[in-house]
Design a protein around this motif. Sequence first.
Motif, PDB file in Angstrom:
ATOM      1  N   ILE A  16      -7.306   6.505  -8.878  1.00  0.00           N
ATOM      2  CA  ILE A  16      -7.516   5.990 -10.368  1.00  0.00           C
ATOM      3  C   ILE A  16      -7.127   7.005 -11.210  1.00  0.00           C
ATOM      4  O   ILE A  16      -6.185   6.709 -12.179  1.00  0.00           O
ATOM      5  N   CYS A  19      -3.224   7.066 -10.918  1.00  0.00           N
ATOM      6  CA  CYS A  19      -2.730   5.875 -11.800  1.00  0.00           C
ATOM      7  C   CYS A  19      -2.786   6.255 -13.316  1.00  0.00           C
ATOM      8  O   CYS A  19      -1.579   5.832 -13.937  1.00  0.00           O
ATOM      9  N   SER A  23       0.443   6.638 -15.822  1.00  0.00           N
ATOM     10  CA  SER A  23       0.628   5.868 -16.962  1.00  0.00           C
ATOM     11  C   SER A  23       0.845   6.426 -18.141  1.00  0.00           C
ATOM     12  O   SER A  23       1.641   6.137 -19.070  1.00  0.00           O
ATOM     13  N   TYR A 219       8.851   4.770 -13.774  1.00  0.00           N
ATOM     14  CA  TYR A 219       7.626   3.708 -14.404  1.00  0.00           C
ATOM     15  C   TYR A 219       7.905   2.587 -15.495  1.00  0.00           C
ATOM     16  O   TYR A 219       7.622   1.711 -15.294  1.00  0.00           O
ATOM     17  N   LEU A 232       2.289   0.752 -18.194  1.00  0.00           N
ATOM     18  CA  LEU A 232       0.896   0.897 -17.499  1.00  0.00           C
ATOM     19  C   LEU A 232       1.216   0.082 -16.024  1.00  0.00           C
ATOM     20  O   LEU A 232       0.701   0.537 -14.987  1.00  0.00           O
ATOM     21  N   THR A 236       1.370   2.003 -12.502  1.00  0.00           N
ATOM     22  CA  THR A 236       0.077   1.586 -11.413  1.00  0.00           C
ATOM     23  C   THR A 236       0.879   0.955 -10.268  1.00  0.00           C
ATOM     24  O   THR A 236       0.148   1.444  -9.036  1.00  0.00           O
ATOM     25  N   THR A 239       2.346   3.664  -8.224  1.00  0.00           N
ATOM     26  CA  THR A 239       1.330   4.584  -7.589  1.00  0.00           C
ATOM     27  C   THR A 239       0.792   4.049  -6.324  1.00  0.00           C
ATOM     28  O   THR A 239       0.501   4.630  -5.284  1.00  0.00           O
ATOM     29  N   LEU A 240       0.420   2.734  -6.575  1.00  0.00           N
ATOM     30  CA  LEU A 240      -0.452   2.138  -5.668  1.00  0.00           C
ATOM     31  C   LEU A 240       0.374   1.725  -4.234  1.00  0.00           C
ATOM     32  O   LEU A 240      -0.209   1.935  -3.041  1.00  0.00           O
TER      33      LEU A 240
END
Length: 298
Positions: A16, A19, A23, A219, A232, A236, A239-240
């Motif tokens: 988290i 992320c 962001s 990103y 965002l 996210t 990253t995931l």
Amino acid sequence: MSAWISQFFASYSNIIDLCLLNSLIAYGLFLALSANMFSLATGGFMALGAYCSVYCTMELGFPFAPAVFAGALLAAVSAAAIGAPVLRLRGDYFMLATFAFTEVTRVVALNWDSVTGGAVGIFSIPRYTETWHLALAVAVVIYIAHTLRRSYFGRAIAAIKQDDVVAQSMGVNVFAHRLSLFIASGFICGAAGALAAHLNYFIGPGDFGLVRSVDALTYPILGGVNALAGPLVGATFTTLLPEALRFSNQLREILMGALVVAIVLYLPGGAMSILRPRCRGARARETKLAAVIERAQS
């Protein structure tokens, strides 16, 4: 329910935080890309923010918040210093100039042993960054970006993005607007570097090179530079996905490369552009329904 939430955050707090941090970096690039500035200076700005904030907390005894602000301010001042000559360049030359800034900053960090620890880096950095710090920073940046998009400044930036020559002929100071966004991007990336330094316990020159700048650039591009939520979403997802593919480094790199190519070829507006046809269709249906109701009432 509260126990489940606590357990979830305890298990995935690192992901988290990552992320949210990515962001924040993405929105720093989002501001630059909104005026067609494909900057590779992110690594340099983050390095300045990280090393400055760590020096302030560990050597000068600054509190955490002033140290983060000092790092972000140093990055913004550097953006203003290099922005004056660099922003007069266009296209590939601008990218090369910003890449040169990142490399110069990395080499200085590599050789300034007394301040940066040289190639070894700095260990045992106190962990002051918490999840709510990152969430608050992202929320503030999103609010600022949303406010700017609805202001005269945002409309001027939109005109510059469409055609800077026409915008200049209409009285828009293209250089001043781009410089303002470049400084804001440097401030946000410097703050992200400061927050990252006090999140990971360690920083080194290798953390702020070309790879960091290229990752940061992907990103907002993957998410969509025309949508406020694009950075965002892109940060996210980017990253995931590596976390989900951690079992195979080769597969992770192949899929990430293929994803970037697919987005660029088939979704040039980013992943958020998928939702636009649906939104337009919903608006059209609402307009037709309103017209039918109006005719029925008349």
